[in-house]
Structures are given as C-alpha cells and as structure tokens.
Scaffold this motif. Structure first.
Motif, PDB file in Angstrom:
ATOM      1  N   ALA A  78       0.816  -1.218   0.000  1.00 28.88           N
ATOM      2  CA  ALA A  78       0.000   0.000   0.000  1.00 28.88           C
ATOM      3  C   ALA A  78       0.847   1.264   0.000  1.00 28.88           C
ATOM      4  O   ALA A  78       0.349   2.342  -0.355  1.00 28.88           O
ATOM      5  CB  ALA A  78      -0.937  -0.006   1.206  1.00 28.88           C
ATOM      6  N   TRP A  79       2.128   1.147   0.381  1.00 29.80           N
ATOM      7  CA  TRP A  79       3.011   2.317   0.308  1.00 29.80           C
ATOM      8  C   TRP A  79       3.092   2.836  -1.125  1.00 29.80           C
ATOM      9  O   TRP A  79       3.370   4.022  -1.342  1.00 29.80           O
ATOM     10  CB  TRP A  79       4.418   1.952   0.807  1.00 29.80           C
ATOM     11  CG  TRP A  79       5.166   1.031  -0.120  1.00 29.80           C
ATOM     12  CD1 TRP A  79       5.219  -0.322  -0.072  1.00 29.80           C
ATOM     13  CD2 TRP A  79       5.964   1.409  -1.253  1.00 29.80           C
ATOM     14  NE1 TRP A  79       5.984  -0.831  -1.103  1.00 29.80           N
ATOM     15  CE2 TRP A  79       6.460   0.217  -1.843  1.00 29.80           C
ATOM     16  CE3 TRP A  79       6.303   2.629  -1.829  1.00 29.80           C
ATOM     17  CZ2 TRP A  79       7.275   0.213  -2.970  1.00 29.80           C
ATOM     18  CZ3 TRP A  79       7.115   2.630  -2.961  1.00 29.80           C
ATOM     19  CH2 TRP A  79       7.597   1.429  -3.510  1.00 29.80           C
ATOM     20  N   GLY A  80       2.832   1.974  -2.112  1.00 31.71           N
ATOM     21  CA  GLY A  80       2.868   2.352  -3.522  1.00 31.71           C
ATOM     22  C   GLY A  80       1.515   2.757  -4.072  1.00 31.71           C
ATOM     23  O   GLY A  80       1.343   2.776  -5.290  1.00 31.71           O
ATOM     24  N   GLY A  81       0.553   3.079  -3.198  1.00 32.45           N
ATOM     25  CA  GLY A  81      -0.762   3.512  -3.651  1.00 32.45           C
ATOM     26  C   GLY A  81      -1.682   2.334  -3.931  1.00 32.45           C
ATOM     27  O   GLY A  81      -1.398   1.182  -3.578  1.00 32.45           O
ATOM     28  N   LYS A  82      -2.794   2.622  -4.596  1.00 34.15           N
ATOM     29  CA  LYS A  82      -3.797   1.600  -4.875  1.00 34.15           C
ATOM     30  C   LYS A  82      -3.211   0.449  -5.684  1.00 34.15           C
ATOM     31  O   LYS A  82      -3.447  -0.739  -5.377  1.00 34.15           O
ATOM     32  CB  LYS A  82      -4.978   2.214  -5.625  1.00 34.15           C
ATOM     33  CG  LYS A  82      -6.053   1.214  -6.002  1.00 34.15           C
ATOM     34  CD  LYS A  82      -7.182   1.881  -6.777  1.00 34.15           C
ATOM     35  CE  LYS A  82      -8.233   0.862  -7.196  1.00 34.15           C
ATOM     36  NZ  LYS A  82      -9.338   1.505  -7.968  1.00 34.15           N
ATOM     37  N   GLU A  83      -2.435   0.784  -6.726  1.00 35.71           N
ATOM     38  CA  GLU A  83      -1.874  -0.251  -7.574  1.00 35.71           C
ATOM     39  C   GLU A  83      -0.872  -1.121  -6.813  1.00 35.71           C
ATOM     40  O   GLU A  83      -0.831  -2.337  -6.984  1.00 35.71           O
ATOM     41  CB  GLU A  83      -1.208   0.360  -8.804  1.00 35.71           C
ATOM     42  CG  GLU A  83      -2.166   0.925  -9.836  1.00 35.71           C
ATOM     43  CD  GLU A  83      -2.717   2.293  -9.451  1.00 35.71           C
ATOM     44  OE1 GLU A  83      -2.202   2.871  -8.459  1.00 35.71           O
ATOM     45  OE2 GLU A  83      -3.647   2.763 -10.124  1.00 35.71           O
ATOM     46  N   GLY A  84      -0.061  -0.483  -5.954  1.00 37.60           N
ATOM     47  CA  GLY A  84       0.885  -1.244  -5.152  1.00 37.60           C
ATOM     48  C   GLY A  84       0.191  -2.186  -4.187  1.00 37.60           C
ATOM     49  O   GLY A  84       0.646  -3.317  -3.965  1.00 37.60           O
ATOM     50  N   ASN A  85      -0.914  -1.736  -3.624  1.00 38.02           N
ATOM     51  CA  ASN A  85      -1.685  -2.585  -2.720  1.00 38.02           C
ATOM     52  C   ASN A  85      -2.275  -3.784  -3.473  1.00 38.02           C
ATOM     53  O   ASN A  85      -2.258  -4.918  -2.977  1.00 38.02           O
ATOM     54  CB  ASN A  85      -2.797  -1.766  -2.068  1.00 38.02           C
ATOM     55  CG  ASN A  85      -3.525  -2.520  -0.979  1.00 38.02           C
ATOM     56  OD1 ASN A  85      -2.903  -3.165  -0.134  1.00 38.02           O
ATOM     57  ND2 ASN A  85      -4.843  -2.452  -0.986  1.00 38.02           N
ATOM     58  N   LEU A  86      -2.782  -3.540  -4.677  1.00 32.40           N
ATOM     59  CA  LEU A  86      -3.317  -4.627  -5.492  1.00 32.40           C
ATOM     60  C   LEU A  86      -2.228  -5.638  -5.836  1.00 32.40           C
ATOM     61  O   LEU A  86      -2.445  -6.854  -5.776  1.00 32.40           O
ATOM     62  CB  LEU A  86      -3.935  -4.074  -6.776  1.00 32.40           C
ATOM     63  CG  LEU A  86      -5.209  -3.235  -6.640  1.00 32.40           C
ATOM     64  CD1 LEU A  86      -5.594  -2.634  -7.986  1.00 32.40           C
ATOM     65  CD2 LEU A  86      -6.352  -4.062  -6.086  1.00 32.40           C
ATOM     66  N   TYR A  87      -1.057  -5.134  -6.187  1.00 31.52           N
ATOM     67  CA  TYR A  87       0.025  -6.033  -6.580  1.00 31.52           C
ATOM     68  C   TYR A  87       0.497  -6.871  -5.395  1.00 31.52           C
ATOM     69  O   TYR A  87       0.828  -8.053  -5.549  1.00 31.52           O
ATOM     70  CB  TYR A  87       1.188  -5.235  -7.166  1.00 31.52           C
ATOM     71  CG  TYR A  87       2.179  -6.084  -7.923  1.00 31.52           C
ATOM     72  CD1 TYR A  87       1.775  -6.871  -8.993  1.00 31.52           C
ATOM     73  CD2 TYR A  87       3.527  -6.097  -7.581  1.00 31.52           C
ATOM     74  CE1 TYR A  87       2.670  -7.650  -9.694  1.00 31.52           C
ATOM     75  CE2 TYR A  87       4.441  -6.875  -8.276  1.00 31.52           C
ATOM     76  CZ  TYR A  87       4.006  -7.652  -9.336  1.00 31.52           C
ATOM     77  OH  TYR A  87       4.910  -8.435 -10.018  1.00 31.52           O
TER      78      TYR A  87
END
Length: 298
Positions: A236-245
């Motif tokens: 989640a530190w990387g935003g929505k996309e990071g959280n999804l990944y």
C-alpha cells in the motif's frame, strides 16, 4: 559464447527425490489441484484462476495496457496468446479487436468457465513445450506472459523457435515476465526468495533469465527488439496499484506452498510463518519487483 548457445548446451537438471509423489497428470495436494505432468510451480484450480484474473486487472493498471508492441489494429488478422490460463487477456484483446481472430493456447480449459467468451476468441488445447498446433507464418501477433514457472531454462530456445515459426514475416512477438528481481527486501523476503531459487533450480527453472528477454528473442532471429523494465511497488506504500500487486503476490506465494515444500524441502510450518511476515515487511522496506517486457519483429 552467446546466451542461446549457453542454453542449448545446458545439461538437464535432475528432478528432486520427492518427484515420486508426482506420478499422475493431476494431483490434489493440501487442497490444491496441480498438473504434475509438467514442471509448473503453481496450482491449476479455480482458486488460482481467480488470482490470475485479479492479476490481469492489476497488471493492466501497473503496466499501462495489455500489450506494448506497435501492432496495427486495422491490419492484424490473427493473434495468439501462448499459455493463456483463464483466457482473460485473450478475451479482452478479442473485444478490443473485434475483427481479429484471437486464439488462446493452454494445457486445459479453465476450471471455472465464467462469462461467455467473445465470438472471435478460440481456445486451443496444447503444451507450450511441444510443437504448436498451428501452421507456419500464421499470426500477426504472438503474446506470452508469466510462464517463467512453467518453462525449464533448457527449453526456452525451442519454445521461442516455435513462436517464431507460427508468426508471420513482419509480425510481432511480445514476452512479459517477472523473475526474482526484487529491490528493498527484508530478511523474510530474502528467505522466501532463496527457497524459491532452490526449488526452481531442482526443476531446471532459472528465474534470473527473465531480465534477458530481449537477448532470448534475438537468439532466435527476432529483430527490432525493444525492452522495458518496470519497478512495480509491492504494498500500500505504492498507492492503490501497489496494494493490489501485493495482494496478488501474496496469493501467488500461497499457491507455491506445495512446490516449495515438496520440491524445495521447506517445512510447512516454516513456510507459513515466513509467508505471514511478508506483507508487513514489504510495507516497511518499500519493496519493489522488477517486471520485464520485450517485443520484436520477425
């Protein structure tokens, strides 16, 4: 000696002593369904199909699209997705190119059929490590994504030669893969990756090859090669996309339990404890994962 020569000369690696457990094409191990007649590390079941569909959505967001090769929508007639899995990528491409015939090749039909595929989509049963069931010079675009855990390193040249064979002159080939290229990792992640390296080596799979996709394409005569490396945030530190990944990666790692334990010799309790520590570690370290794309023209 070039990369292609090295792969061609590489001796097959003996399978682990646990391989006597894998004597039938399909086995159910700890509640997961596996194709054990091929060197594929992940399960082949509905739970894994749900993850792959989720991953497809996540990668579309992170990579900025479904493909990167400069194919012309007005002229492309036939597209092949090698190792199509759930068919999600090929279905979306078929909808995007309604006048194009899109083919998905995989070992078997998806476990969960889901929505009706587009009329211009065709499933073909086949093994990427065997000759492809298509004529020469047949496809304008051939796509292959995330088969690193399915193809032993010694077989990559033959797999790519088959892809080149079925691609039209002037057609494009695109490979999209991720290996063991992680940055900013903690001790639990390092342990988990080392387990994966050990198990993969015992199956003849070389995760480090994936950063050389462009060289692999060049070794089988593909030209006009372009390569891209993405640093994908894990957490989640990387935003929505990071959280999804991160959610996708955690689910994928869960699916590797039988591979790590039966082939790599990891104790199930150690696996579970290390896996549970990963998400918090990814957040604390701001972990990233390298994703590689290479495309070129026949």
């Amino acid at each position: 000696m070039g990369l292609f020569s090295f792969l061609r000369r590489k001796k097959p690696i003996r399978n682990d002593c646990h391989d006597h457990l894998f004597t039938r094409p399909v086995a159910f191990i700890r509640g997961r369904r596996h194709r054990v007649d091929v060197p594929y590390a992940l399960p082949k079941d509905e739970r894994e199909e749900e993850r792959i569909n989720f991953q497809h959505y996540t990668l579309h967001k992170l990579l900025g699209g479904h493909y990167h090769a400069p194919i012309d929508p007005t002229t492309v007639q036939r597209i092949l997705d090698v190792g199509s899995g759930t068919g999600k990528w090929a279905h979306d491409i078929a909808r995007h190119f309604p006048q194009t015939q899109v083919y998905g090749l995989d070992l078997e039909q998806p476990q969960a059929m889901g929505l009706q595929p587009p009329e211009n989509y065709h499933f073909v049963q086949g093994n990427v490590m065997a000759p492809l069931p298509f004529p020469d010079n047949h496809f304008d675009f051939v796509h292959q994504r995330l088969l690193v855990s399915a193809i032993p390193s010694s077989l990559w040249p033959a797999v790519l030669q088959e892809i080149v064979r079925v691609t039209k002159s002037g057609g494009y080939i695109e490979l999209a893969e991720a290996g063991n290229g992680y940055q900013h990792v903690g001790t639990s992640t390092q342990t988990f990756l080392q387990w994966g390296q050990t198990a993969s080596t015992r199956k003849g799979i070389d995760l480090t090859l994936m950063k050389y996709l462009g060289d692999l394409l060049a070794s089988v005569g593909v030209g006009q090669i372009q390569t891209k490396t993405f640093q994908l945030p894990v957490g989640a530190w990387g935003g929505k996309e990071g959280n999804l990944y991160a959610k996708d990666m955690y689910a994928a790692f869960q699916g590797l339990k039988n591979f790590y334990c039966l082939v790599g010799g990891v104790h199930p309790n150690s696996f579970d404890a290390t896996l549970a520590a990963l998400p918090q570690e990814w957040e604390a370290c701001h972990t990233t994962h390298e994703f590689y794309i290479a495309y070129g023209q026949k």
